[in-house]
Design a protein around this motif. Sequence first.
Motif, PDB file in Angstrom:
ATOM      1  N   ALA A 186       0.867  -1.173   0.000  1.00 17.02           N
ATOM      2  CA  ALA A 186       0.000   0.000   0.000  1.00 17.02           C
ATOM      3  C   ALA A 186       0.907   1.227   0.000  1.00 17.02           C
ATOM      4  O   ALA A 186       2.084   1.130   0.351  1.00 17.02           O
ATOM      5  CB  ALA A 186      -0.920   0.011   1.220  1.00 17.02           C
ATOM      6  N   PRO A 187       0.400   2.383  -0.409  1.00 17.92           N
ATOM      7  CA  PRO A 187       1.238   3.590  -0.408  1.00 17.92           C
ATOM      8  C   PRO A 187       1.851   3.843   0.963  1.00 17.92           C
ATOM      9  O   PRO A 187       1.152   3.909   1.972  1.00 17.92           O
ATOM     10  CB  PRO A 187       0.250   4.697  -0.792  1.00 17.92           C
ATOM     11  N   GLY A 188       3.177   3.958   1.003  1.00 17.02           N
ATOM     12  CA  GLY A 188       3.877   4.215   2.255  1.00 17.02           C
ATOM     13  C   GLY A 188       4.039   2.998   3.142  1.00 17.02           C
ATOM     14  O   GLY A 188       4.584   3.114   4.244  1.00 17.02           O
ATOM     15  N   ARG A 189       3.591   1.820   2.678  1.00 19.07           N
ATOM     16  CA  ARG A 189       3.716   0.607   3.496  1.00 19.07           C
ATOM     17  C   ARG A 189       4.065  -0.573   2.592  1.00 19.07           C
ATOM     18  O   ARG A 189       3.253  -1.005   1.774  1.00 19.07           O
ATOM     19  CB  ARG A 189       2.396   0.321   4.219  1.00 19.07           C
ATOM     20  N   PRO A 190       5.272  -1.118   2.720  1.00 24.42           N
ATOM     21  CA  PRO A 190       5.725  -2.133   1.768  1.00 24.42           C
ATOM     22  C   PRO A 190       5.502  -3.576   2.221  1.00 24.42           C
ATOM     23  O   PRO A 190       6.191  -4.473   1.756  1.00 24.42           O
ATOM     24  CB  PRO A 190       7.224  -1.838   1.690  1.00 24.42           C
ATOM     25  N   ARG A 191       4.568  -3.831   3.129  1.00 22.49           N
ATOM     26  CA  ARG A 191       4.406  -5.206   3.624  1.00 22.49           C
ATOM     27  C   ARG A 191       3.930  -6.149   2.532  1.00 22.49           C
ATOM     28  O   ARG A 191       3.219  -5.767   1.608  1.00 22.49           O
ATOM     29  CB  ARG A 191       3.418  -5.241   4.790  1.00 22.49           C
ATOM     30  N   LEU A 192       4.276  -7.418   2.710  1.00 27.71           N
ATOM     31  CA  LEU A 192       3.939  -8.460   1.745  1.00 27.71           C
ATOM     32  C   LEU A 192       3.011  -9.480   2.416  1.00 27.71           C
ATOM     33  O   LEU A 192       2.550  -9.283   3.532  1.00 27.71           O
ATOM     34  CB  LEU A 192       5.221  -9.145   1.268  1.00 27.71           C
ATOM     35  N   GLY A 239      11.623  -8.215   5.482  1.00 28.16           N
ATOM     36  CA  GLY A 239      11.979  -8.177   6.897  1.00 28.16           C
ATOM     37  C   GLY A 239      10.939  -7.473   7.742  1.00 28.16           C
ATOM     38  O   GLY A 239      10.633  -7.908   8.868  1.00 28.16           O
ATOM     39  N   GLU A 240      10.371  -6.395   7.219  1.00 25.24           N
ATOM     40  CA  GLU A 240       9.311  -5.707   7.953  1.00 25.24           C
ATOM     41  C   GLU A 240       8.090  -6.603   8.101  1.00 25.24           C
ATOM     42  O   GLU A 240       7.445  -6.630   9.166  1.00 25.24           O
ATOM     43  CB  GLU A 240       8.935  -4.412   7.238  1.00 25.24           C
ATOM     44  N   THR A 241       7.752  -7.355   7.057  1.00 27.86           N
ATOM     45  CA  THR A 241       6.612  -8.266   7.128  1.00 27.86           C
ATOM     46  C   THR A 241       6.856  -9.357   8.161  1.00 27.86           C
ATOM     47  O   THR A 241       5.969  -9.698   8.956  1.00 27.86           O
ATOM     48  CB  THR A 241       6.357  -8.900   5.751  1.00 27.86           C
ATOM     49  N   TRP A 242       8.059  -9.923   8.164  1.00 24.02           N
ATOM     50  CA  TRP A 242       8.423 -10.967   9.133  1.00 24.02           C
ATOM     51  C   TRP A 242       8.252 -10.465  10.571  1.00 24.02           C
ATOM     52  O   TRP A 242       7.632 -11.130  11.404  1.00 24.02           O
ATOM     53  CB  TRP A 242       9.862 -11.391   8.870  1.00 24.02           C
ATOM     54  N   ALA A 243       8.780  -9.283  10.862  1.00 24.49           N
ATOM     55  CA  ALA A 243       8.673  -8.748  12.222  1.00 24.49           C
ATOM     56  C   ALA A 243       7.227  -8.425  12.580  1.00 24.49           C
ATOM     57  O   ALA A 243       6.782  -8.671  13.712  1.00 24.49           O
ATOM     58  CB  ALA A 243       9.547  -7.496  12.352  1.00 24.49           C
ATOM     59  N   PHE A 244       6.466  -7.879  11.623  1.00 24.03           N
ATOM     60  CA  PHE A 244       5.070  -7.533  11.900  1.00 24.03           C
ATOM     61  C   PHE A 244       4.245  -8.779  12.201  1.00 24.03           C
ATOM     62  O   PHE A 244       3.449  -8.799  13.146  1.00 24.03           O
ATOM     63  CB  PHE A 244       4.483  -6.790  10.701  1.00 24.03           C
ATOM     64  N   LEU A 245       4.409  -9.831  11.411  1.00 23.43           N
ATOM     65  CA  LEU A 245       3.656 -11.059  11.644  1.00 23.43           C
ATOM     66  C   LEU A 245       3.979 -11.646  13.013  1.00 23.43           C
ATOM     67  O   LEU A 245       3.088 -12.104  13.737  1.00 23.43           O
ATOM     68  CB  LEU A 245       3.972 -12.077  10.550  1.00 23.43           C
ATOM     69  N   ALA A 246       5.262 -11.631  13.377  1.00 25.69           N
ATOM     70  CA  ALA A 246       5.654 -12.175  14.675  1.00 25.69           C
ATOM     71  C   ALA A 246       5.127 -11.311  15.818  1.00 25.69           C
ATOM     72  O   ALA A 246       4.618 -11.822  16.823  1.00 25.69           O
ATOM     73  CB  ALA A 246       7.178 -12.279  14.744  1.00 25.69           C
ATOM     74  N   ARG A 247       5.214  -9.999  15.661  1.00 22.46           N
ATOM     75  CA  ARG A 247       4.797  -9.085  16.734  1.00 22.46           C
ATOM     76  C   ARG A 247       3.307  -9.147  16.987  1.00 22.46           C
ATOM     77  O   ARG A 247       2.846  -9.022  18.134  1.00 22.46           O
ATOM     78  CB  ARG A 247       5.219  -7.662  16.353  1.00 22.46           C
ATOM     79  N   THR A 248       2.526  -9.345  15.943  1.00 19.25           N
ATOM     80  CA  THR A 248       1.069  -9.334  16.089  1.00 19.25           C
ATOM     81  C   THR A 248       0.474 -10.728  16.229  1.00 19.25           C
ATOM     82  O   THR A 248      -0.749 -10.861  16.336  1.00 19.25           O
ATOM     83  CB  THR A 248       0.432  -8.634  14.876  1.00 19.25           C
ATOM     84  N   GLY A 249       1.314 -11.759  16.225  1.00 19.46           N
ATOM     85  CA  GLY A 249       0.815 -13.118  16.405  1.00 19.46           C
ATOM     86  C   GLY A 249       0.054 -13.680  15.223  1.00 19.46           C
ATOM     87  O   GLY A 249      -0.709 -14.635  15.369  1.00 19.46           O
ATOM     88  N   ARG A 250       0.257 -13.133  14.031  1.00 17.56           N
ATOM     89  CA  ARG A 250      -0.417 -13.654  12.845  1.00 17.56           C
ATOM     90  C   ARG A 250       0.309 -14.895  12.320  1.00 17.56           C
ATOM     91  O   ARG A 250       1.517 -15.031  12.520  1.00 17.56           O
ATOM     92  CB  ARG A 250      -0.461 -12.582  11.748  1.00 17.56           C
ATOM     93  N   PRO A 251      -0.428 -15.804  11.643  1.00 11.57           N
ATOM     94  CA  PRO A 251       0.227 -16.974  11.057  1.00 11.57           C
ATOM     95  C   PRO A 251       1.297 -16.546  10.055  1.00 11.57           C
ATOM     96  O   PRO A 251       1.141 -15.560   9.339  1.00 11.57           O
ATOM     97  CB  PRO A 251      -0.918 -17.721  10.362  1.00 11.57           C
ATOM     98  N   GLY A 255       9.376 -18.299   8.790  1.00 13.34           N
ATOM     99  CA  GLY A 255      10.360 -18.744   9.762  1.00 13.34           C
ATOM    100  C   GLY A 255       9.990 -18.323  11.170  1.00 13.34           C
ATOM    101  O   GLY A 255       8.985 -17.635  11.397  1.00 13.34           O
ATOM    102  N   PRO A 256      10.801 -18.716  12.162  1.00  6.16           N
ATOM    103  CA  PRO A 256      10.483 -18.414  13.565  1.00  6.16           C
ATOM    104  C   PRO A 256      10.527 -16.926  13.834  1.00  6.16           C
ATOM    105  O   PRO A 256      11.213 -16.168  13.130  1.00  6.16           O
ATOM    106  CB  PRO A 256      11.576 -19.160  14.342  1.00  6.16           C
ATOM    107  N   PRO A 257       9.792 -16.468  14.851  1.00  6.50           N
ATOM    108  CA  PRO A 257       9.821 -15.041  15.192  1.00  6.50           C
ATOM    109  C   PRO A 257      11.179 -14.632  15.731  1.00  6.50           C
ATOM    110  O   PRO A 257      11.963 -15.480  16.172  1.00  6.50           O
ATOM    111  CB  PRO A 257       8.732 -14.917  16.275  1.00  6.50           C
ATOM    112  N   PRO A 258      11.498 -13.337  15.696  1.00  2.22           N
ATOM    113  CA  PRO A 258      12.789 -12.887  16.222  1.00  2.22           C
ATOM    114  C   PRO A 258      12.895 -13.157  17.711  1.00  2.22           C
ATOM    115  O   PRO A 258      11.963 -12.932  18.470  1.00  2.22           O
ATOM    116  CB  PRO A 258      12.788 -11.375  15.927  1.00  2.22           C
ATOM    117  N   ALA A 259      14.044 -13.695  18.141  1.00  2.00           N
ATOM    118  CA  ALA A 259      14.272 -13.934  19.573  1.00  2.00           C
ATOM    119  C   ALA A 259      14.224 -12.606  20.310  1.00  2.00           C
ATOM    120  O   ALA A 259      14.773 -11.606  19.850  1.00  2.00           O
ATOM    121  CB  ALA A 259      15.617 -14.615  19.763  1.00  2.00           C
ATOM    122  N   PRO A 260      13.563 -12.558  21.483  1.00  2.00           N
ATOM    123  CA  PRO A 260      13.358 -11.271  22.143  1.00  2.00           C
ATOM    124  C   PRO A 260      14.635 -10.607  22.625  1.00  2.00           C
ATOM    125  O   PRO A 260      14.805  -9.406  22.503  1.00  2.00           O
ATOM    126  CB  PRO A 260      12.431 -11.631  23.321  1.00  2.00           C
TER     127      PRO A 260
END
Length: 366
Positions: A186-192, A239-251, A255-260
């Motif tokens: 979306a404009p201004g947001r590059p998530r996949l 990378g932004e999509t990976w972190a967002f999915l892990a942070r929000t608990g989405r399927p 790969g595994p979420p980032p170690a805290p």
Amino acid sequence: MLLSIVLCTRNRAEQLGRTLRTAERMQRPAADWEILIVDNASTDRTAEVVAAFSGRLPIRRILEPVPGLSHARNRGLSEAQGRYICWTDDDVLVDRGWLAAYADAFRRHPGASFFGGRVEPVFDGEVPGWVSGNRDLLRFLMAERDLSPTELVFERGSVDLPFGANFAVRTDEQRRHRYDPELGVAPGRPRLGEETAVLLAILEAGGRGIWIPNALVRHVIPAERLTPRYVAAYFRSAGETWAFLARTGRPSSMGPPPAPGRRHLLGAPGWIWRTVLVKGASCHFGASRSITRDWLENWIHYNYMRGALRDFRIARREAAAAVPHPAGWATEWRRRLLASLGRPRHPQALARVPVPACPAEDRRRA
């Protein structure tokens, strides 16, 4: 109606025309079908291009004024009349047997929830040596997908799934699993990953998918995508999509979420900052006239983690904005200082910052 081809587009009139010209040459299924072009607030000649094909294809143009790929996909889903929806993109060349392969698969696998086919990259111009020699590292950037020369089944737990440029979903199943507006470009947001989230949800609900190798599209890669700058932009998005999915608990299938980690800086684990610094230094000091495989691997990793950092910073700002601070600049300064050090890291923890009672509370206590 058997099927609806849904194609979302935004300001790509020339590429769209090329895609529709290949659709004209497809083998037609022995059933009713349609093509829906979801115009996502284009400002170019998209409407004229679609109108030029109105007498040559069973085509309709639908306007979705809210920018964003998930909004456009959901609009196409709402308008589709077919029992199945075939999704593709505005920068592909559809194979002559693409639609017929899906129509045959629908007949042979009536219980399947979704289907996927091959995506083969074709290059619009000369291919640099560092690209042709590292296709395995860049296959996601080129949306290259070839899982098997024979049919296979997708079930719960499957990680390798069809790509958004070439998949089909049974319409009633698709309407139970709409596209997440927080995902997708979306404009201004590059998530996949908006289509992967839907397929994972279908599998989690007990559905199954079928790989159809004969359903082929060719993804056109223009010359401007064959540059280190575009590689950086793509992997920052990933990378932004990976972190967002892990942070929000989405399927996620990324790969595994980032170690805290124990230490945080600006809301992100310290190890991610270290990775960015180390990989960035390797790219800078290891630069040469030719792009080596080691340099490219570091470049991909560096930008992937930069994308993750961006999501952590966005989350920190959102958490800070969600907490009211009526006590004035001193408490606000303290809150910002603690947040910048990574403590507290969650909105619940921000509530521990002392905030003086407002006058109404003072009167109630008196």
